[in-house]
Design a protein around this motif. Structure first.
Motif, mmCIF file in Angstrom:
data_model
loop_
_atom_site.group_PDB
_atom_site.id
_atom_site.type_symbol
_atom_site.label_atom_id
_atom_site.label_comp_id
_atom_site.label_asym_id
_atom_site.label_seq_id
_atom_site.Cartn_x
_atom_site.Cartn_y
_atom_site.Cartn_z
ATOM 1 N N GLY A 191 -27.504 1.353 -37.401
ATOM 2 C CA GLY A 191 -27.449 0.203 -38.306
ATOM 3 C C GLY A 191 -26.505 0.415 -39.461
ATOM 4 N N THR A 201 -30.340 0.224 -44.371
ATOM 5 C CA THR A 201 -30.824 1.057 -43.266
ATOM 6 C C THR A 201 -30.729 2.549 -43.591
ATOM 7 O OG1 THR A 201 -28.619 0.816 -42.306
ATOM 8 C CG2 THR A 201 -30.345 -0.618 -41.442
ATOM 9 N N ASP A 248 -32.555 -7.474 -34.125
ATOM 10 C CA ASP A 248 -31.856 -7.819 -35.377
ATOM 11 C C ASP A 248 -31.233 -9.210 -35.318
ATOM 12 O OD1 ASP A 248 -29.964 -7.204 -33.521
ATOM 13 O OD2 ASP A 248 -28.878 -5.746 -34.729
ATOM 14 N N LEU A 303 -37.570 -7.635 -39.885
ATOM 15 C CA LEU A 303 -36.751 -8.202 -38.809
ATOM 16 C C LEU A 303 -37.468 -8.165 -37.461
ATOM 17 C CD1 LEU A 303 -33.048 -7.048 -39.413
ATOM 18 C CD2 LEU A 303 -33.843 -9.383 -39.007
ATOM 19 N N PHE A 341 -26.715 -10.987 -43.220
ATOM 20 C CA PHE A 341 -28.092 -10.779 -43.664
ATOM 21 C C PHE A 341 -28.359 -11.561 -44.951
ATOM 22 C CE2 PHE A 341 -31.085 -8.429 -46.378
ATOM 23 C CZ PHE A 341 -32.190 -8.352 -45.551
ATOM 24 N N LYS A 377 -33.220 -0.506 -38.436
ATOM 25 C CA LYS A 377 -32.799 -1.897 -38.586
ATOM 26 C C LYS A 377 -33.957 -2.886 -38.385
ATOM 27 C CE LYS A 377 -29.166 -2.792 -36.125
ATOM 28 N NZ LYS A 377 -27.887 -3.248 -35.512
ATOM 29 N N PRO A 378 -34.813 -2.724 -37.363
ATOM 30 C CA PRO A 378 -35.916 -3.690 -37.183
ATOM 31 C C PRO A 378 -36.905 -3.707 -38.344
ATOM 32 C CG PRO A 378 -35.602 -2.379 -35.203
ATOM 33 C CD PRO A 378 -34.791 -1.732 -36.268
#
Length: 421
Positions: free
Chosen positions: A16, A23, A127, A39, A262, A28-29
């Motif tokens: 990420g 990150t 993501d 996410l 984002f 990332k999630p």
């Protein structure tokens, strides 16, 4: 029910790096979105809404907070077969490497999946921001007797050069694929889309990175250790030999690939009618149930603001901003076009009263914050001025990063009193 025959695999992605510094300490999630969610809640919620309740989340970087979030959030009945399991990259006697790509992640984890009874595998990205009914896609896959289905979204010529573009016939069967075509090649890559999409100039079908595979075919494809990625290798190589369906989706969808996308996705939630609808009962987004108090405001002018629960706000003005859980904003402060993620905990009155903490968590008094992302547990001292925008060059410090004009204050960072960015 057909959904009982589906296993969902959510790909957590790599390091990420394009979402750094968000990150830096989390996968990332696990990045917080919309003030109270993560996410990973998006694909999991889409699955639950479609009655798909067996899910694996694959990750390999900074997975501790993701593990904790999923453990604390997704509890199913003891008598149900439903689960959400996190699978981190693991070294075994047969495999001593980390995931080399999306397909390799699935290959290395296949022994976990094969312990379950399923006929179809739904592969999702961790993501992306969208609300899609997977059941409709699964039904289309089964009815057309496809071996692979790919969710596609019509895009315009400008965006088409950034995606894998597919071409389909009148039966929605994919006939060819090209990865990130140059503009001069696009005239040969138009597909049949709805009149509404045509009117917007969205004539090209982009892969959304959402796939359905028949179980037996996936097992066969995963037996080839030379292919590491679905989008770049598996899909292009499979189109000619296996019936591959294009499932067109025309709703809101955005790939959270970098800080700019984002930021725009979160700030977009403040629109009068946001494209991503958190208020749709049929498309609920689930997250951890926190027993937080209501938000308290004093003397604050609000204009297009999204404010999560548990906040204590005395700001002068909050405009086009998303304010996350447990946020504190001091008197006479102004917050514009900003995503403040909030805090993981409250500081006690004893700590505050006895001045044990020089700069409290949150935003202090008389601050001006614009075009910024404030990660969790930040401390912004009194009289701080952060004025993000295209006039700022990219920069990296211990306290903050600047990317595309957006100032990102790092998780847990302290910005001293009177500091100017």
């Amino acid at each position: 029910m057909i959904n009982d025959k589906v296993l969902a695999i959510i790909l957590g992605g790599g390091q990420g790096s394009r979402l750094y510094p968000l990150t830096d300490q989390r996968s990332k999630p696990a990045v917080p979105i919309a003030g109270k969610y993560r996410l990973v809640d998006i694909p999991i919620s889409n699955c639950i809404n479609a009655d798909i309740k067996r899910m694996f989340v694959l990750t390999q970087f900074n997975s501790a907070s993701l593990n904790r979030h999923i453990k604390d959030t997704y509890h199913f009945s003891f008598f149900s077969s439903a689960f959400v399991d996190v699978l981190a990259a693991e070294q075994t006697p047969h495999n001593k490497t980390w995931f080399q790509g999306t397909a390799d992640a699935v290959r290395q984890s296949m022994h976990h999946f094969l312990r379950h009874d399923f006929e179809y595998v739904l592969i999702l990205s961790g993501d992306q921001l969208y609300q899609m009914d997977y059941e409709l896609m699964i039904n289309a896959h089964v009815e057309s007797k496809a071996e692979i289905s790919i969710a596609t979204i019509p895009v315009n010529a400008k965006d088409a050069t950034s995606f894998g573009i597919l071409k389909s016939n009148s039966d929605s069967v994919i006939t060819s694929f090209i990865e990130k075509p140059s503009a001069d090649l696009l005239p040969d890559w138009t597909s049949e889309v709805s009149d509404d999409m045509k009117s917007q100039g969205r004539n090209y079908l982009a892969s959304m990175g959402i796939y359905i595979f028949n179980r037996d075919l996936l097992i066969k494809l995963m037996s080839d250790p030379t292919t590491n990625d679905f989008g770049k290798e598996i899909i292009p190589q499979s189109i000619e030999s296996h019936k591959t369906l294009s499932y067109q989706y025309e709703g809101y969808w955005t790939d959270i690939g970098n800080i700019d996308s984002f930021f725009e996705a979160n700030i977009g939630l403040t629109d009068d009618i946001p494209q991503f609808d958190l208020y749709d009962k049929k498309k609920r987004i689930y997250t951890r149930a926190r027993m937080l108090p209501t938000t308290k405001l004093a003397g604050t002018m609000l204009e297009k603001a999204v404010i999560a629960e548990g906040c204590i706000i005395s700001a002068a003005k909050i405009e086009k901003s998303v304010i996350g859980i447990r946020s504190r904003i001091g008197k006479e402060s102004t917050v514009i076009n900003t995503y403040m993620m909030g805090s993981d905990f409250y500081e006690t009155l004893e700590e505050i009263d006895h001045n044990k903490i020089e700069i409290l968590m949150g935003i202090g008094e008389r601050c001006f914050i614009k075009n910024a992302i404030l990660d969790k547990n930040c401390r912004i001292g009194d009289d701080v001025r952060i004025n993000g925008g295209k006039h700022l060059e990219d920069k990296e410090t211990d306290m903050y990063s600047i990317k595309d004009g957006i100032v990102v204050v790092k998780k847990g960072a302290t910005i001293p009193k009177g500091y100017v960015i």
